[in-house]
Design a protein around this motif. Structure first.
Motif, PDB file in Angstrom:
ATOM      1  N   PRO A 163       0.732  -1.176  -0.078  1.00  0.00           N
ATOM      2  CA  PRO A 163       0.157   0.025  -0.137  1.00  0.00           C
ATOM      3  C   PRO A 163       0.704   1.317   0.138  1.00  0.00           C
ATOM      4  CG  PRO A 163      -0.754  -1.568   1.564  1.00  0.00           C
ATOM      5  CD  PRO A 163       0.262  -2.192   1.139  1.00  0.00           C
ATOM      6  N   ASN A 164       0.374   2.381  -0.693  1.00  0.00           N
ATOM      7  CA  ASN A 164       0.979   3.526  -1.043  1.00  0.00           C
ATOM      8  C   ASN A 164       1.697   4.153   0.437  1.00  0.00           C
ATOM      9  OD1 ASN A 164       0.455   6.580  -2.344  1.00  0.00           O
ATOM     10  ND2 ASN A 164       2.240   5.469  -2.769  1.00  0.00           N
ATOM     11  N   ALA A 165       1.003   3.984   1.507  1.00  0.00           N
ATOM     12  CA  ALA A 165       1.312   4.773   2.761  1.00  0.00           C
ATOM     13  C   ALA A 165       2.754   4.298   3.264  1.00  0.00           C
ATOM     14  CB  ALA A 165       0.256   4.704   3.660  1.00  0.00           C
ATOM     15  N   ASP A 166       2.982   2.976   2.805  1.00  0.00           N
ATOM     16  CA  ASP A 166       4.312   2.172   3.330  1.00  0.00           C
ATOM     17  C   ASP A 166       5.534   2.428   2.286  1.00  0.00           C
ATOM     18  OD1 ASP A 166       3.462   1.385   6.155  1.00  0.00           O
ATOM     19  OD2 ASP A 166       1.825   0.380   4.797  1.00  0.00           O
ATOM     20  N   ASP A 167       5.088   3.208   1.190  1.00  0.00           N
ATOM     21  CA  ASP A 167       6.280   3.292   0.270  1.00  0.00           C
ATOM     22  C   ASP A 167       7.567   3.841   0.667  1.00  0.00           C
ATOM     23  OD1 ASP A 167       6.975   2.165  -2.468  1.00  0.00           O
ATOM     24  OD2 ASP A 167       6.734   4.439  -3.015  1.00  0.00           O
ATOM     25  N   GLY A 168       7.627   4.849   1.717  1.00  0.00           N
ATOM     26  CA  GLY A 168       8.822   5.159   2.363  1.00  0.00           C
ATOM     27  C   GLY A 168       9.298   6.186   1.569  1.00  0.00           C
ATOM     28  N   VAL A 169       8.779   7.054   0.716  1.00  0.00           N
ATOM     29  CA  VAL A 169       9.235   8.215  -0.062  1.00  0.00           C
ATOM     30  C   VAL A 169       9.026   9.319   0.688  1.00  0.00           C
ATOM     31  CG1 VAL A 169       9.650   9.404  -2.284  1.00  0.00           C
ATOM     32  CG2 VAL A 169       8.901   6.712  -2.096  1.00  0.00           C
ATOM     33  N   ALA A 170      10.157  10.023   0.974  1.00  0.00           N
ATOM     34  CA  ALA A 170      10.385  11.322   1.897  1.00  0.00           C
ATOM     35  C   ALA A 170       9.471  12.460   1.125  1.00  0.00           C
ATOM     36  CB  ALA A 170      11.495  11.601   2.398  1.00  0.00           C
ATOM     37  N   GLY A 171       8.348  12.978   1.595  1.00  0.00           N
ATOM     38  CA  GLY A 171       7.914  14.026   0.776  1.00  0.00           C
ATOM     39  C   GLY A 171       6.538  13.786  -0.182  1.00  0.00           C
ATOM     40  N   VAL A 172       6.605  12.382  -0.085  1.00  0.00           N
ATOM     41  CA  VAL A 172       5.506  11.792  -1.071  1.00  0.00           C
ATOM     42  C   VAL A 172       4.434  11.071  -0.436  1.00  0.00           C
ATOM     43  CG1 VAL A 172       4.805  10.606  -3.309  1.00  0.00           C
ATOM     44  CG2 VAL A 172       6.662  12.044  -3.085  1.00  0.00           C
ATOM     45  N   THR A 173       5.049  10.096   0.312  1.00  0.00           N
ATOM     46  CA  THR A 173       4.291   9.185   1.331  1.00  0.00           C
ATOM     47  C   THR A 173       4.299   9.336   2.847  1.00  0.00           C
ATOM     48  OG1 THR A 173       5.637   7.268   1.165  1.00  0.00           O
ATOM     49  CG2 THR A 173       4.192   7.429  -0.629  1.00  0.00           C
ATOM     50  N   GLN A 174       5.411  10.146   3.136  1.00  0.00           N
ATOM     51  CA  GLN A 174       5.792  10.243   4.658  1.00  0.00           C
ATOM     52  C   GLN A 174       6.690  11.619   4.677  1.00  0.00           C
ATOM     53  OE1 GLN A 174       8.179   6.323   5.200  1.00  0.00           O
ATOM     54  NE2 GLN A 174       8.980   7.865   6.605  1.00  0.00           N
ATOM     55  N   GLN A 201      15.239   8.896   1.209  1.00  0.00           N
ATOM     56  CA  GLN A 201      15.583  10.148   1.551  1.00  0.00           C
ATOM     57  C   GLN A 201      16.930  10.544   1.303  1.00  0.00           C
ATOM     58  OE1 GLN A 201      14.453  13.221   2.493  1.00  0.00           O
ATOM     59  NE2 GLN A 201      15.714  14.190   3.996  1.00  0.00           N
ATOM     60  N   LEU A 202      17.067  11.681   0.487  1.00  0.00           N
ATOM     61  CA  LEU A 202      18.683  11.669   0.032  1.00  0.00           C
ATOM     62  C   LEU A 202      19.198  10.464  -0.505  1.00  0.00           C
ATOM     63  CD1 LEU A 202      19.889  14.289   2.524  1.00  0.00           C
ATOM     64  CD2 LEU A 202      19.827  14.694   0.157  1.00  0.00           C
ATOM     65  N   SER A 203      18.606   9.755  -1.209  1.00  0.00           N
ATOM     66  CA  SER A 203      18.687   8.302  -1.645  1.00  0.00           C
ATOM     67  C   SER A 203      20.169   8.279  -2.295  1.00  0.00           C
ATOM     68  CB  SER A 203      17.746   7.771  -2.317  1.00  0.00           C
ATOM     69  OG  SER A 203      17.578   8.516  -3.540  1.00  0.00           O
ATOM     70  N   PRO A 515       9.365  21.842   6.725  1.00  0.00           N
ATOM     71  CA  PRO A 515      10.200  21.566   7.999  1.00  0.00           C
ATOM     72  C   PRO A 515      10.725  20.267   8.378  1.00  0.00           C
ATOM     73  CG  PRO A 515       7.696  22.356   8.319  1.00  0.00           C
ATOM     74  CD  PRO A 515       8.015  22.026   6.847  1.00  0.00           C
ATOM     75  N   ALA A 516      10.344  19.237   7.413  1.00  0.00           N
ATOM     76  CA  ALA A 516      11.043  17.921   7.513  1.00  0.00           C
ATOM     77  C   ALA A 516      12.207  17.757   6.718  1.00  0.00           C
ATOM     78  CB  ALA A 516       9.907  16.939   7.354  1.00  0.00           C
ATOM     79  N   GLY A 517      12.415  18.846   6.012  1.00  0.00           N
ATOM     80  CA  GLY A 517      13.657  18.829   4.900  1.00  0.00           C
ATOM     81  C   GLY A 517      13.476  17.462   3.894  1.00  0.00           C
ATOM     82  N   ASN A 518      12.422  17.227   3.588  1.00  0.00           N
ATOM     83  CA  ASN A 518      12.052  15.988   2.853  1.00  0.00           C
ATOM     84  C   ASN A 518      12.777  16.075   1.302  1.00  0.00           C
ATOM     85  OD1 ASN A 518      10.273  14.678   4.467  1.00  0.00           O
ATOM     86  ND2 ASN A 518       8.538  15.867   3.792  1.00  0.00           N
ATOM     87  N   GLU A 519      13.777  15.256   0.961  1.00  0.00           N
ATOM     88  CA  GLU A 519      14.337  15.159  -0.176  1.00  0.00           C
ATOM     89  C   GLU A 519      14.690  13.919  -0.852  1.00  0.00           C
ATOM     90  OE1 GLU A 519      18.462  16.987  -2.172  1.00  0.00           O
ATOM     91  OE2 GLU A 519      17.809  17.890  -0.244  1.00  0.00           O
ATOM     92  N   PRO A 520      13.573  13.253  -1.300  1.00  0.00           N
ATOM     93  CA  PRO A 520      13.726  11.930  -1.722  1.00  0.00           C
ATOM     94  C   PRO A 520      14.886  11.602  -2.521  1.00  0.00           C
ATOM     95  CG  PRO A 520      12.049  12.819  -2.878  1.00  0.00           C
ATOM     96  CD  PRO A 520      12.373  14.007  -2.074  1.00  0.00           C
ATOM     97  N   GLU A 521      15.278  12.087  -3.388  1.00  0.00           N
ATOM     98  CA  GLU A 521      16.554  11.745  -3.985  1.00  0.00           C
ATOM     99  C   GLU A 521      18.061  12.302  -3.460  1.00  0.00           C
ATOM    100  OE1 GLU A 521      16.181   9.342  -5.913  1.00  0.00           O
ATOM    101  OE2 GLU A 521      14.111   9.209  -6.264  1.00  0.00           O
TER     102      GLU A 521
END
Length: 521
Positions: A163-174, A201-203, A515-521
């Motif tokens: 399920p999408n909520a558990d995909d683990g992508v910062a700024g998109v799903t959490q 996150q900063l993968s 505020p979370a500094g989400n940066e998935p890539e």
């Protein structure tokens, strides 16, 4: 004309040329300034505001995403539907988990099994992180705690259709998990196969420096004499071979030397190859024939024996090799780029063999199987054309990757509705290879460079697309959410090679930056 007149005319022409040159320069500088200014990303923005929506010939939903409601094309809105927020797209939260694990992320100097010191990140004090082995159908719960990763951290379950909520992508799903915080992932692992997990996150930095591990979903075993037999004999060996480079040195499960695995004569061994690197890798077997039994967690149909043939495993991809050990007790070497797994008795020798000249062609390997889907009349057809051109990315000048001719963030949002049959034409004209990874789905290869697939259904979540190649892929939209579709050469993703597959009516409260500094890539 007098000498004085000629001089005045000459000076006038010089001034005119200077004025024209200055005007042209000012115009160019002004235009560059506009491009620079317009390329800057805000401190906080939603993926739902990025780029433009593409509907692939299907209807426009009645609830278009913010920033994606300007696409017309003469298509009529679909029927009304209720919106779903990403956090609500979860597994059943009731009941105790069958498998439970806590992973503690740390920034630290550590030693993988190779013995070389690495400045990077660990999970439970090690990298690669613990192997997570579960059985298909089990409810899995993983609690991620961030002890000391300053930029925050997440876990993405690469290749698993959860399920999408558990995909683990910062700024998109959490939001990225900050120091001192935790996040719990809870999902049913219902697809047997070989997968892996890593930070999103900063993968491009966190994966390279250690936030990763293997995930294996084993098939359910027979429960009664009348039940179907298990997919694998319990007596057979099952080996994880996660390939990763630490400090530029190739390792298997963190070991730089040959990884030796005991195996008896005539025993079958399944070697689960996981390429966690940014580029393609070759795998081949010396000392025995083998079968390529699965790709990206999906079994192949009637795979045949291979010998003197290499297997290409793209970045992020997985390949399961099945070896039957020789009856004379000799060893078998499974070469994985610059590393190797050696199978056999402790005393068995397994000499290195050079990479075979031939590579197995998955377009024709194995035998066909009817999928029961009419790919000739899809509900949506999309183009994902990869190129490269100069421009500005967040104010930085350079040569950047493009999607359908546009620079990030002016990239497509591929819009689908649940149940759609989707065909994507992906083409690469960029000068480099790109391993393209679709979250939350597997797609079947229909054609390569216009040539139809004739072998086993070739399902992928990570596809190697070389320069000059094109593929037609098909999938059914059965997993609502907002899903990344990006290059898994992770520095390429950080340079703009990222798009999203978006289901109509799905929204996300999370933002990039913020505020979370989400940066998935």
């Amino acid at each position: 004309m007098s000498r004085t007149g000629r001089r005045r005319l000459h000076l006038g022409r010089q001034r005119l040329r200077l004025a024209v040159a200055c005007g042209a320069t000012a115009l160019i500088v002004g235009l560059l300034g506009v491009f620079w200014y317009n390329s800057r990303l805000p401190a906080s923005y939603s993926v739902m505001d990025m780029g433009h929506a593409e509907y692939g010939g299907g209807p426009i939903g009645s609830m278009p995403h913010d920033g994606h409601d300007g696409h017309a094309g003469g298509e009529e809105p679909a029927a009304d539907g209720a919106a779903s927020a990403v956090p609500a797209l979860t597994a059943d939260q009731g009941g105790a988990p069958d498998v439970e694990m806590t992973l503690v992320a740390r920034a630290e100097r550590f030693q993988p099994p190779s013995g070389d010191w690495v400045d990077g990140y660990t999970l439970n004090g090690q990298s690669p992180g613990p192997v997570l082995r579960v059985t298909a159908g089990e409810l899995v719960q993983v609690r991620l705690e961030n002890e000391s990763v300053a930029e925050g951290v997440t876990l993405h379950w690469h290749g698993l259709e959860l399920p999408n909520a558990d995909d683990g992508v910062a700024g998109v799903t959490q939001d990225a998990v900050a120091i001192g915080a935790e996040h719990t992932y809870r999902f049913v692992a219902d697809q047997p196969g070989t997968f892996w997990y890593h930070s999103h996150q900063l993968s491009h930095e966190q994966v390279r420096r250690g936030v990763l591990g293997a995930l294996v979903v084993l098939p359910q075993q027979a429960t009664s004499p009348d039940a179907d037999p298990p997919d694998a004999d319990p007596a057979d060996a099952d080996v994880v071979a996660l390939v990763h480079r630490y400090g530029g040195k190739s390792t298997v499960n963190g070991h730089r030397d040959d990884l030796r695995i005991p195996a008896a004569p005539n025993q079958r061994v399944r070697v689960r190859v996981i390429n966690t690197e940014n580029g393609p890798m070759s795998a081949w077997v010396g000392g025995a024939s083998f079968r390529l039994v699965a790709v990206d967690g999906r079994d192949l149909h009637e795979p045949t024996l291979l010998e003197g043939t290499a297997v290409l495993v793209t970045a992020g991809g997985r390949a399961d090799l099945e070896v039957t050990m020789p009856t004379d007790g000799s060893g078998v070497r499974v070469q994985l780029g610059g590393s190797a797994v050696v199978l056999g008795p402790a005393s068995a020798e397994a000499a290195e063999v050079p990479r075979p000249a031939e590579t197995v062609d998955l377009l024709s390997y194995g035998t066909p199987a009817d999928l029961g889907i009419d790919w000739g009349t899809p509900d949506r057809r999309f183009d994902y054309d990869i190129g490269r051109r100069p421009g500005f990315l967040d104010g930085r000048p350079g040569m950047w990757w493009t999607i359908n001719g546009r620079l990030y963030p002016e990239v497509p949002a591929y819009m689908v509705a649940e149940g759609d049959i989707v065909v994507v034409h992906i083409a690469n004209h960029s000068g480099e290879v790109h391993p393209m990874h679709l979250h939350g789905h597997h797609a079947v290869v229909l054609r390569r460079d216009g040539e139809p697939a004739t072998g086993s259904p070739w399902w992928v979540d990570s596809l190697n697309v070389s320069d000059g190649e094109s593929y037609d892929l098909g999938f059914v939209a059965t997993n609502p959410g907002i899903w990344m579709y990006h290059c898994h050469n992770l520095p390429h993703a950080s340079e703009g090679l990222v798009a999203h597959l978006m289901y109509e009516g799905v929204t996300t409260p999370f933002v990039l930056g913020g505020p979370a500094g989400n940066e998935p890539e």
